[in-house]
Design a protein around this motif. Structure first.
Motif, PDB file in Angstrom:
ATOM      1  N   ASP A  72      19.059  34.520  32.211  1.00 19.63           N
ATOM      2  CA  ASP A  72      19.267  34.222  33.634  1.00 19.63           C
ATOM      3  C   ASP A  72      20.513  33.361  33.816  1.00 19.63           C
ATOM      4  OD1 ASP A  72      17.022  35.695  34.306  1.00 19.63           O
ATOM      5  OD2 ASP A  72      15.723  33.941  34.572  1.00 19.63           O
ATOM      6  N   MET A  73      20.675  32.368  32.944  1.00 17.23           N
ATOM      7  CA  MET A  73      21.867  31.509  33.015  1.00 17.23           C
ATOM      8  C   MET A  73      23.113  32.325  32.713  1.00 17.23           C
ATOM      9  SD  MET A  73      20.728  27.795  31.485  1.00 17.23           S
ATOM     10  CE  MET A  73      19.744  28.327  30.104  1.00 17.23           C
ATOM     11  N   GLU A  74      23.014  33.260  31.768  1.00 14.43           N
ATOM     12  CA  GLU A  74      24.157  34.107  31.438  1.00 14.43           C
ATOM     13  C   GLU A  74      24.550  34.958  32.647  1.00 14.43           C
ATOM     14  OE1 GLU A  74      25.609  37.237  28.005  1.00 14.43           O
ATOM     15  OE2 GLU A  74      23.513  37.307  28.651  1.00 14.43           O
ATOM     16  N   ASN A  75      23.583  35.478  33.376  1.00 11.22           N
ATOM     17  CA  ASN A  75      23.884  36.257  34.581  1.00 11.22           C
ATOM     18  C   ASN A  75      24.580  35.401  35.630  1.00 11.22           C
ATOM     19  OD1 ASN A  75      22.952  38.750  33.698  1.00 11.22           O
ATOM     20  ND2 ASN A  75      20.854  38.329  34.365  1.00 11.22           N
ATOM     21  N   GLN A  76      24.143  34.160  35.772  1.00 12.66           N
ATOM     22  CA  GLN A  76      24.811  33.258  36.711  1.00 12.66           C
ATOM     23  C   GLN A  76      26.231  32.947  36.252  1.00 12.66           C
ATOM     24  OE1 GLN A  76      22.461  29.804  37.861  1.00 12.66           O
ATOM     25  NE2 GLN A  76      20.578  30.979  37.552  1.00 12.66           N
ATOM     26  N   LEU A  77      26.413  32.804  34.932  1.00  9.61           N
ATOM     27  CA  LEU A  77      27.748  32.562  34.394  1.00  9.61           C
ATOM     28  C   LEU A  77      28.651  33.767  34.661  1.00  9.61           C
ATOM     29  CD1 LEU A  77      29.589  30.676  32.737  1.00  9.61           C
ATOM     30  CD2 LEU A  77      28.735  31.819  30.671  1.00  9.61           C
ATOM     31  N   ARG A  78      28.084  34.969  34.532  1.00 10.75           N
ATOM     32  CA  ARG A  78      28.848  36.194  34.819  1.00 10.75           C
ATOM     33  C   ARG A  78      29.308  36.178  36.272  1.00 10.75           C
ATOM     34  NH1 ARG A  78      27.243  40.504  37.365  1.00 10.75           N
ATOM     35  NH2 ARG A  78      25.034  40.048  37.067  1.00 10.75           N
ATOM     36  N   GLU A  79      28.421  35.792  37.165  1.00 10.32           N
ATOM     37  CA  GLU A  79      28.786  35.722  38.583  1.00 10.32           C
ATOM     38  C   GLU A  79      29.912  34.713  38.810  1.00 10.32           C
ATOM     39  OE1 GLU A  79      25.134  34.931  40.674  1.00 10.32           O
ATOM     40  OE2 GLU A  79      24.297  36.893  40.126  1.00 10.32           O
ATOM     41  N   MET A  80      29.851  33.567  38.118  1.00  7.39           N
ATOM     42  CA  MET A  80      30.920  32.567  38.232  1.00  7.39           C
ATOM     43  C   MET A  80      32.246  33.130  37.721  1.00  7.39           C
ATOM     44  SD  MET A  80      29.297  28.916  37.160  1.00  7.39           S
ATOM     45  CE  MET A  80      27.581  29.072  36.765  1.00  7.39           C
ATOM     46  N   PHE A  81      32.191  33.841  36.611  1.00  8.40           N
ATOM     47  CA  PHE A  81      33.405  34.457  36.072  1.00  8.40           C
ATOM     48  C   PHE A  81      33.984  35.429  37.090  1.00  8.40           C
ATOM     49  CE2 PHE A  81      32.791  32.684  31.990  1.00  8.40           C
ATOM     50  CZ  PHE A  81      33.828  33.047  31.158  1.00  8.40           C
ATOM     51  N   MET A  82      33.127  36.204  37.711  1.00  5.72           N
ATOM     52  CA  MET A  82      33.601  37.212  38.663  1.00  5.72           C
ATOM     53  C   MET A  82      34.146  36.569  39.947  1.00  5.72           C
ATOM     54  SD  MET A  82      30.685  40.050  38.100  1.00  5.72           S
ATOM     55  CE  MET A  82      31.248  41.594  37.419  1.00  5.72           C
ATOM     56  N   LEU A  83      33.532  35.483  40.371  1.00  7.68           N
ATOM     57  CA  LEU A  83      33.979  34.828  41.600  1.00  7.68           C
ATOM     58  C   LEU A  83      35.202  33.940  41.392  1.00  7.68           C
ATOM     59  CD1 LEU A  83      30.564  33.787  43.199  1.00  7.68           C
ATOM     60  CD2 LEU A  83      32.158  35.515  44.046  1.00  7.68           C
ATOM     61  N   TYR A  84      35.218  33.180  40.279  1.00  6.29           N
ATOM     62  CA  TYR A  84      36.239  32.150  40.099  1.00  6.29           C
ATOM     63  C   TYR A  84      37.218  32.433  38.968  1.00  6.29           C
ATOM     64  CZ  TYR A  84      32.831  29.762  43.006  1.00  6.29           C
ATOM     65  OH  TYR A  84      31.952  29.439  44.004  1.00  6.29           O
ATOM     66  N   GLY A  85      36.951  33.444  38.188  1.00  7.81           N
ATOM     67  CA  GLY A  85      37.824  33.746  37.058  1.00  7.81           C
ATOM     68  C   GLY A  85      38.866  34.796  37.415  1.00  7.81           C
ATOM     69  N   ALA A  86      39.682  35.096  36.437  1.00  8.50           N
ATOM     70  CA  ALA A  86      40.695  36.130  36.609  1.00  8.50           C
ATOM     71  C   ALA A  86      39.994  37.487  36.717  1.00  8.50           C
ATOM     72  CB  ALA A  86      41.643  36.128  35.414  1.00  8.50           C
ATOM     73  N   PRO A  87      40.694  38.472  37.322  1.00 10.13           N
ATOM     74  CA  PRO A  87      40.098  39.813  37.369  1.00 10.13           C
ATOM     75  C   PRO A  87      39.783  40.304  35.954  1.00 10.13           C
ATOM     76  CG  PRO A  87      42.066  39.697  38.734  1.00 10.13           C
ATOM     77  CD  PRO A  87      41.991  38.413  37.963  1.00 10.13           C
ATOM     78  N   ASN A  88      38.663  40.919  35.785  1.00 10.10           N
ATOM     79  CA  ASN A  88      38.191  41.446  34.494  1.00 10.10           C
ATOM     80  C   ASN A  88      37.929  40.367  33.449  1.00 10.10           C
ATOM     81  OD1 ASN A  88      38.302  44.132  35.404  1.00 10.10           O
ATOM     82  ND2 ASN A  88      40.483  44.209  34.951  1.00 10.10           N
ATOM     83  N   ALA A  89      37.837  39.116  33.853  1.00 13.63           N
ATOM     84  CA  ALA A  89      37.623  38.023  32.892  1.00 13.63           C
ATOM     85  C   ALA A  89      36.297  38.205  32.158  1.00 13.63           C
ATOM     86  CB  ALA A  89      37.662  36.665  33.600  1.00 13.63           C
ATOM     87  N   TRP A  90      35.259  38.578  32.889  1.00 11.17           N
ATOM     88  CA  TRP A  90      33.950  38.744  32.240  1.00 11.17           C
ATOM     89  C   TRP A  90      33.975  39.903  31.257  1.00 11.17           C
ATOM     90  CZ3 TRP A  90      29.994  35.838  31.292  1.00 11.17           C
ATOM     91  CH2 TRP A  90      28.821  36.398  30.818  1.00 11.17           C
TER      92      TRP A  90
END
Length: 147
Positions: A72-90
């Motif tokens: 569950d935490m990993e899924n939230q981290l994925r969402e953070m990567f998608m929202l705040y990270g570079a494109p395709n970062a995840w």
């Protein structure tokens, strides 16, 4: 501390960092800590699941819920990567993580194979020494070889 506690602490730091506007790359140490502990939790779950003598439902559920929590935490981290990270970062992160995992597994398999080969060579050497000793003993007893 157990791995789930360390993972939860690291995840909380990541979440707080993102909420105050920190870049994901500045939180890389915590992300690494989280992913490392997540891997440990996954390995613990695999070990518990594969034990032939595990009869305790409590233990099985305990590792399952730890695994569920960390995913569950990993899924939230994925969402953070998608929202705040570079494109395709995840996607890049997952590709790198998969590559590292494959290399690590290959290294473990190679180490295991090397160990098996060493044991086999030692067994052959012991067999040769035993056969030479037996042959020498037979030759000495038959009188063909004198001291």
């Amino acid at each position: 501390m157990d791995p789930i506690s360390i993972a939860t602490t690291a995840f909380t730091v990541i979440k707080q960092g993102v909420s105050v506007g920190k870049e994901l790359h500045s939180l890389s140490g915590q992300i690494v800590k989280f992913v490392k502990q997540m891997s440990i939790v996954e390995e613990e779950h695999k070990k518990e699941k594969s034990k032939w003598y595990t009869s305790s439902n409590e233990e099985a559920l305990h590792t399952y819920f730890k695994l569920k929590q960390v995913h569950d935490m990993e899924n939230q981290l994925r969402e953070m990567f998608m929202l705040y990270g570079a494109p395709n970062a995840w996607s890049e992160f997952i590709a790198i993580r998969t590559d590292i995992k494959k290399k690590r597994q290959a290294a473990i398999a190679k180490k295991k194979k090397d160990r098996e080969n060493l044991i086999m060579m030692c067994a052959y050497a012991a067999l040769i020494i035993a056969l030479l000793g037996l042959a020498s003993l037979l030759l000495i007893n038959s009188g063909l070889l004198k001291n």
